[in-house]
Design a protein around this motif. Structure first.
Motif, PDB file in Angstrom:
ATOM      1  N   LEU A  49       0.864  -1.179   0.000  1.00  0.00           N
ATOM      2  CA  LEU A  49       0.000   0.000   0.000  1.00  0.00           C
ATOM      3  C   LEU A  49       0.903   1.233   0.000  1.00  0.00           C
ATOM      4  O   LEU A  49       1.736   1.371   0.905  1.00  0.00           O
ATOM      5  N   GLY A  92      -4.538  -6.948   4.912  1.00  0.00           N
ATOM      6  CA  GLY A  92      -5.328  -5.938   4.304  1.00  0.00           C
ATOM      7  C   GLY A  92      -6.053  -6.361   3.028  1.00  0.00           C
ATOM      8  O   GLY A  92      -6.064  -7.510   2.610  1.00  0.00           O
ATOM      9  N   GLU A 195     -11.341  -8.875   6.117  1.00  0.00           N
ATOM     10  CA  GLU A 195     -12.539  -8.031   5.987  1.00  0.00           C
ATOM     11  C   GLU A 195     -13.490  -8.597   4.930  1.00  0.00           C
ATOM     12  O   GLU A 195     -13.839  -7.916   3.954  1.00  0.00           O
ATOM     13  N   ALA A 366      -1.914  -0.389  12.316  1.00  0.00           N
ATOM     14  CA  ALA A 366      -1.910  -0.115  10.898  1.00  0.00           C
ATOM     15  C   ALA A 366      -1.344   1.302  10.698  1.00  0.00           C
ATOM     16  O   ALA A 366      -1.982   2.239  11.142  1.00  0.00           O
TER      17      ALA A 366
HETATM   18  O1  AHR Z   1      -5.056  -0.600   6.619  1.00  0.00           O
HETATM   19  C1  AHR Z   1      -5.698  -0.166   5.483  1.00  0.00           C
HETATM   20  C2  AHR Z   1      -6.913  -1.005   5.114  1.00  0.00           C
HETATM   21  O2  AHR Z   1      -7.883  -0.869   6.104  1.00  0.00           O
HETATM   22  C3  AHR Z   1      -6.707  -2.491   5.024  1.00  0.00           C
HETATM   23  O3  AHR Z   1      -6.190  -2.878   3.804  1.00  0.00           O
HETATM   24  C4  AHR Z   1      -8.083  -3.021   5.211  1.00  0.00           C
HETATM   25  O4  AHR Z   1      -8.097  -4.312   5.768  1.00  0.00           O
HETATM   26  C5  AHR Z   1      -8.751  -1.994   6.101  1.00  0.00           C
HETATM   27  O5  AHR Z   1      -9.995  -1.627   5.651  1.00  0.00           O
END
Ligand code: AHR
Length: 515
Positions: A49, A92, A195, A366
């Protein structure tokens, strides 16, 4: 001369602010040890990311930036100081579009894909399975791999697990050897999807749970090298996922994950800025982050009902602040500054996780570098440590420490407008070095807090440690001034066997208690 000395002493005393007549009282019961705070509560998350992995951590072996096997030496060196216990990878949302075979073999031949979740940029696949294990080896951390349930197949996931864990002479194990790794990798944790209620496939919990059971059954690994299997659960106040999974996949699940992000406004549209905010966004951010306590409690209540034997852990495998991205940066890269407010958020979360140590065995902030609530920000060959990094560093003694009950009384609540939150958050534990550690967080940005600390049945002599605070609520480090905010030494005196501590406004304090 005598007179001058006397008047100077009187003057000094007058300059010292008096200790409050009715201080906050913190009582630690060292005689009633609670559960161990799993070191994995201090876990990290690194996703494909933005510049979180590429640039931020991985620059490739040909880079001028000093690196080991492509991983930046400066960043890895700083992360090692945090004793990072484990790293979750590759996402993620990214995990559910990641095909592991794209990331093995000669790098020049790896396919280039589009990272559809995060900015639509090209994904070179230069970092794949072997590179990820290089990183965790360099850090001395465990590996937490997140499998692709959303766009992969059962066979693809089963093949990946075999590739990583098999010591046989199977074609997949031999392919791993051909790619440079003789012995199997140690995959400590493996998650099936991410998720699934959203980017992972927009499923219902019932549909996900059936798929989870199907996949988990087909993932074969040698008994002694089988990862703990993690089911992907819900977020925020949604406990249905925990309920359905723990009821129906109990025998096949080591833990259920749960996500919660702290947003100043509580709204995804217009989240609030990382810097330059006023006090209403200070208190709303802290109030929103404290909500994680009731979310965890709700999940635990469900688990206690469906799993009274406490076999299933609750992993908060994504948490942290999420702000509007910095002006001029790519929106999909989720790059944000990090201030004293983030350090206070981190510390409040740690103190909450400690309270739930018997179920919360892992959390992953995160994210590690350049994304959301990061430990480290980089700009070309420069790197800076964020206030969140410093909070993680101050809390290292809590990793694998034995939690101790703490009672806070006479707290002076912090109120602004309609919002009221506790003024002091405290947590204590007996660390592996045998010392008793105490953390104190003052949420009030305008008022120091006088605190009397008492350890039942013990005469305290003093305390030594560090404090993280600053004049501005949004104090942060920049590449021009990377040391603007960092911890300072902190000590406190005892009187009559009790500690008297003045915790500065908007501060995080971690001390070892003496005596
Ligand atoms: O951390 C960023 C994003 O947030 C992740 O990819 C996802 O799992 C969550 O919605």
């Amino acid at each position: 001369m005598k007179l001058i000395k006397k008047s100077l002493a009187v003057l000094c005393m007058a300059a010292l602010p008096a200790f409050a007549a009715n201080p906050v009282s913190v009582t630690i019961d060292a005689g009633k040890p609670g559960p161990v705070i799993n070191k994995n509560v201090y876990g990290q998350f690194a996703e494909h990311l933005g510049t979180g992995i590429y640039e931020g951590m991985y620059v490739g072996t040909g880079s001028k930036i000093p690196n080991t096997k492509g991983w930046r030496n400066d960043v890895v060196g700083a992360l090692k100081q945090l004793h990072v216990p484990l790293v979750r990878w590759p996402g993620g949302c990214f995990a559910d579009e990641y095909h592991w075979k794209d990331g093995i073999g000669p790098r020049a031949k790896r396919p280039v894909k589009v990272n559809t979740n995060w900015g639509g940029v090209e994904e070179s696949n230069a970092v794949g399975t072997h590179e990820f294990f290089d990183l965790v080896d360099l850090l001395g951390a465990d590996a937490y791999v997140n499998g692709n349930l959303g766009s992969g197949t059962v066979q693809e996931m089963a093949d990946w697990v075999e590739y990583m864990t098999s010591d046989s002479k199977s074609s997949l194990a031999n392919l791993r050897r051909k790619n440079g790794r003789d012995k199997p990798f140690k995959v400590a944790y493996f998650a099936i999807g991410n998720e699934a209620w959203g980017c992972g496939g927009n499923m219902t919990p019932e549909h996900y749970t059936n798929l989870y059971k199907n996949y988990e059954t087909m993932l074969k690994a040698p008994k002694e090298n089988r990862p703990l299997m993690i089911a992907s659960g819900g977020n925020d106040y949604d406990i249905k996922w925990t309920d359905v999974i723990s009821k129906n996949a109990k025998a096949q699940t080591s833990a259920i994950s749960f996500h919660y992000y702290t947003i100043p406004t509580g709204k995804w549209e217009g989240k609030g800025a990382a810097t330059g905010f006023a006090e209403p966004h200070w208190i709303s951010t802290l109030a929103n982050t404290l909500k994680i306590d009731s979310m965890i409690r709700n999940n635990i209540a469900v688990l206690d009902k469906n799993d009274p034997e406490k076999k299933i852990g609750l992993y908060v495998d994504e948490w942290g602040t999420w702000y509007d991205v910095e002006t001029g940066t790519t929106p999909g890269f989720l790059y944000q500054q990090n201030t004293l407010r983030d350090a206070v958020v981190a510390a409040l979360n740690f103190n909450i996780f400690h309270q739930h140590a018997d179920r919360v065995h892992m959390t992953n902030i995160a994210q590690m570098v350049n994304v959301l609530q990061a430990m480290i920000l980089t700009e070309k060959d420069k790197m800076l440590l964020t206030p969140t990094y410093h909070a993680f560093h101050m809390y290292v003694p809590f990793q694998d420490a034995t939690s101790l009950p703490v009672k806070v009384a006479d707290d002076k609540a912090y109120t602004l407008g309609e919002t009221t939150i506790p003024g002091i958050s405290a947590s204590a534990a007996r660390a592996k070095d045998g010392k008793l550690y105490l953390s104190l967080v003052n949420t009030n940005p305008g008022q120091p807090a006088d605190v009397v600390v008492n350890v039942a049945g013990k005469q305290l002599a003093g305390a030594n440690g560090r404090v993280l605070t600053a004049t501005a609520m949004d104090a942060h480090n920049t590449f021009q001034n990377p040391q603007a905010i960092k911890p300072a030494p902190f000590s406190a005196k005892a009187s009559g066997g009790k500690l008297t501590v003045t915790v500065p406004a908007k501060a995080v304090v971690v001390v070892a208690l003496e005596g």
